[in-house]
Write an enzyme that holds these catalytic residues in place. Structure first.
Site, short mmCIF file in Angstrom:
data_model
loop_
_atom_site.label_atom_id
_atom_site.label_comp_id
_atom_site.label_asym_id
_atom_site.label_seq_id
_atom_site.Cartn_x
_atom_site.Cartn_y
_atom_site.Cartn_z
N ARG A 98 5.59 -5.26 -4.46
CA ARG A 98 5.64 -4.31 -3.24
C ARG A 98 6.86 -4.66 -2.35
O ARG A 98 6.90 -5.94 -2.13
CB ARG A 98 4.47 -4.32 -2.54
CG ARG A 98 4.20 -3.10 -1.42
CD ARG A 98 2.81 -3.16 -0.80
NE ARG A 98 2.79 -2.12 -0.29
CZ ARG A 98 1.39 -1.99 0.72
NH1 ARG A 98 0.56 -2.99 0.82
NH2 ARG A 98 1.29 -1.03 1.28
N HIS A 139 -2.74 -14.08 -9.00
CA HIS A 139 -1.59 -14.23 -8.21
C HIS A 139 -0.73 -15.29 -8.64
O HIS A 139 0.28 -15.60 -7.95
CB HIS A 139 -2.02 -14.45 -6.56
CG HIS A 139 -2.68 -13.22 -6.07
ND1 HIS A 139 -2.36 -11.99 -6.25
CD2 HIS A 139 -3.77 -13.29 -5.37
CE1 HIS A 139 -3.13 -11.13 -5.52
NE2 HIS A 139 -3.97 -11.76 -4.88
N ARG A 141 -6.82 -0.60 3.75
CA ARG A 141 -6.39 -0.21 4.91
C ARG A 141 -5.65 1.22 5.19
O ARG A 141 -6.40 2.06 5.64
CB ARG A 141 -5.64 -1.35 5.52
CG ARG A 141 -5.15 -1.38 6.89
CD ARG A 141 -4.43 -2.48 7.37
NE ARG A 141 -2.97 -2.40 6.71
CZ ARG A 141 -1.79 -1.77 7.45
NH1 ARG A 141 -1.98 -1.35 8.42
NH2 ARG A 141 -0.80 -1.84 6.51
N LYS A 142 -4.34 1.17 4.89
CA LYS A 142 -3.70 2.56 4.70
C LYS A 142 -3.30 2.88 3.34
O LYS A 142 -3.40 4.32 3.11
CB LYS A 142 -2.32 2.41 5.57
CG LYS A 142 -2.94 2.53 7.16
CD LYS A 142 -1.18 2.43 7.74
CE LYS A 142 -1.51 2.66 9.20
NZ LYS A 142 -0.30 2.81 9.83
N THR A 149 -5.72 -4.20 -5.72
CA THR A 149 -7.13 -3.84 -6.09
C THR A 149 -7.01 -2.42 -6.67
O THR A 149 -7.63 -2.06 -7.66
CB THR A 149 -7.71 -3.31 -4.51
OG1 THR A 149 -7.54 -4.54 -3.78
CG2 THR A 149 -9.15 -2.81 -4.55
N SER A 171 0.82 -6.04 5.59
CA SER A 171 -0.55 -5.78 4.65
C SER A 171 -1.55 -7.19 5.00
O SER A 171 -2.64 -7.34 5.52
CB SER A 171 -0.51 -5.32 3.69
OG SER A 171 -1.94 -5.13 3.06
P1 PAP Z 1 -5.13 -8.60 -2.80
O1 PAP Z 1 -3.80 -9.05 -3.26
O2 PAP Z 1 -5.77 -9.68 -1.53
O3 PAP Z 1 -6.05 -8.57 -3.77
P2 PAP Z 1 -4.27 -6.03 -2.42
O4 PAP Z 1 -5.31 -4.80 -3.05
O5 PAP Z 1 -3.17 -6.28 -3.25
O6 PAP Z 1 -5.31 -7.32 -2.25
O7 PAP Z 1 -4.03 -5.41 -0.95
C1 PAP Z 1 -4.49 -4.40 -0.22
C2 PAP Z 1 -3.51 -3.29 -0.04
O8 PAP Z 1 -3.64 -2.49 -1.20
C3 PAP Z 1 -3.90 -2.59 1.27
O9 PAP Z 1 -2.24 -2.18 1.63
P3 PAP Z 1 -2.29 -1.94 3.28
O10 PAP Z 1 -2.64 -2.74 4.00
O11 PAP Z 1 -0.59 -1.69 3.49
O12 PAP Z 1 -2.88 -0.76 3.56
C4 PAP Z 1 -4.67 -1.55 0.61
O13 PAP Z 1 -4.71 -0.52 1.57
C5 PAP Z 1 -3.78 -1.23 -0.57
N1 PAP Z 1 -4.81 -0.35 -1.47
C6 PAP Z 1 -6.12 -0.67 -1.92
N2 PAP Z 1 -6.38 0.10 -2.90
C7 PAP Z 1 -5.53 1.16 -2.86
C8 PAP Z 1 -5.59 2.25 -3.74
N3 PAP Z 1 -6.49 2.46 -4.39
N4 PAP Z 1 -4.52 2.97 -3.72
C9 PAP Z 1 -3.47 2.33 -2.86
N5 PAP Z 1 -3.31 1.37 -2.16
C10 PAP Z 1 -4.54 0.84 -2.09
#
Ligand code: PAP
Length: 330
Positions: A164, A142, A296-297, A83, A172
């Site tokens: 990552r 993906h 999320r975080k 994202t 996540s």
């Molecule tokens: P996808 O592969 O299903 O499209 P993706 O965006 O890769 O999703 O995964 C979401 C993760 O990116 C979440 O991580 P977390 O669960 O460890 O928190 C989400 O919080 C994080 N994320 C989304 N937007 C951002 C952003 N702008 N900056 C940093 N992390 C982000």
């Protein structure tokens, strides 16, 4: 509550209801099958795991997507910052088209601005009209390297690969999965998810193989594959964004840097900003998921709060085995 055990033939019949081509159905009945993380089964194709619907998307995209030499592909392992990368890339490539007050990111989730080839484009629409895309066309996927449509490599399209630390991507994915599971399915336990992730049985898994294939390609063809880690983006966002813009062929000018354009883009796309926008708090993607599930975080190292010492050890063993001698580390 655990998922009730269903024989794979029952599961397969459910999956086959979804309007798939005969070719896909035949493939599904021959490839390895395993339990999925949400409601549907996973099928292994070219070494990686997909749902039935997704596999249809992969086949259609492999057969029909015709790349153009200037296409830019954003490629990620799930939950590696897709994202974020979509937002940053979209804002960078289109920085002269929009001002900060009318920017599409303020009202549209990044996933709807940069569609997934094998999910949004080639599942929803067997022959999508890609002519309406602005130049250069930005797509995301993906897909593992082995499954990319051939024209992408043949034409030397530029690919950004974002991955990552698999421990964080796993945590996540586990949280995300449990947001998608219905009450009837119940929560997927961390232990069960861990066991499947380590065997590689998760969407687009095994994560380690996905990463390693692109790592090797990035060493062989650095002009085509830009390899980036979520952790590097978090540690040095402006350095990485400038490298990204250069790779895309639209480097920031000295004047833009002086005017703070790099910082503006990073602020627009930051976790705090995007996750607090109305569209991302309450909206849904055109494919149905709630936009809020993608935030999320957004931190590095959350795995430490979830994994047991045994799980950490197992992760270390797999990582050592898969990445040994490659020079890649997290
Ligand atoms: P996808 O592969 O299903 O499209 P993706 O965006 O890769 O999703 O995964 C979401 C993760 O990116 C979440 O991580 P977390 O669960 O460890 O928190 C989400 O919080 C994080 N994320 C989304 N937007 C951002 C952003 N702008 N900056 C940093 N992390 C982000």
């Amino acid at each position: 509550m655990p998922i009730p055990l269903v024989t794979s033939s029952n599961y397969l019949r459910q999956d086959l209801k979804e309007g798939l081509t005969q070719e896909c159905k035949t493939l599904l009945s021959t490839v390895p099958i395993d339990k999925g993380w949400v409601a549907t089964n996973l099928f292994q194709y070219q070494g990686f795991w997909h749902t039935a619907t997704q596999l249809q998307g992969v086949l259609t995209c492999q057969q029909h997507f015709q790349a153009k030499p200037d296409d830019l592909l954003l490629i990620t392992t799930p939950k590696s910052g897709t994202t974020w990368l979509k937002a940053v890339a979209f804002a960078t490539v289109n920085r002269n088209r929009y001002s900060s007050s009318d920017h599409p990111l303020l009202t549209t989730n990044p996933h709807d601005l940069v569609p997934f080839l094998e999910r949004k484009l080639f599942i929803d629409n067997q022959n999508p009209d890609l002519t309406s895309f602005t130049y250069p066309r930005l797509f995301s996927t993906h897909l593992p390297y082995v499954s990319l449509p051939k024209s992408v490599e043949q034409l030397g399209c530029k690919m950004v690969y974002l991955c990552r630390d698999p421990r964080d991507a796993f945590i996540s994915l586990w949280h995300f999965t449990n947001k998608l599971r219905t009450q009837t399915l119940g929560t997927l336990s961390l232990e069960e998810a861990f066991e499947r992730f380590c065997r590689g049985v998760c969407l687009y898994g095994p994560a380690w193989d996905h990463i390693m294939d692109y790592w090797k390609k990035s060493l062989e063809r650095p002009e085509n594959v830009f390899f980036l880690k979520f952790e590097e983006m978090k540690a040095q966002p402006s350095v990485q964004l400038k490298r990204l813009a250069e790779f895309f062929g639209c480097p920031f000018s000295k004047e833009e840097e002086k005017k703070g354009v790099v910082e503006e883009i990073l602020k627009l796309c930051s976790f705090d900003h995007l996750s607090n926008l109305n569209v991302n708090k309450t909206g849904k993607l055109s494919s149905g998921e709630e936009n809020s599930t993608f935030f999320r975080k957004g931190e590095v190292g959350d795995w430490i709060n979830h994994l047991t010492p045994q799980m950490i050890k197992k992760f270390e063993q797999i990582t050592e085995e898969k990445f040994h001698g490659s020079g890649l580390q997290f």
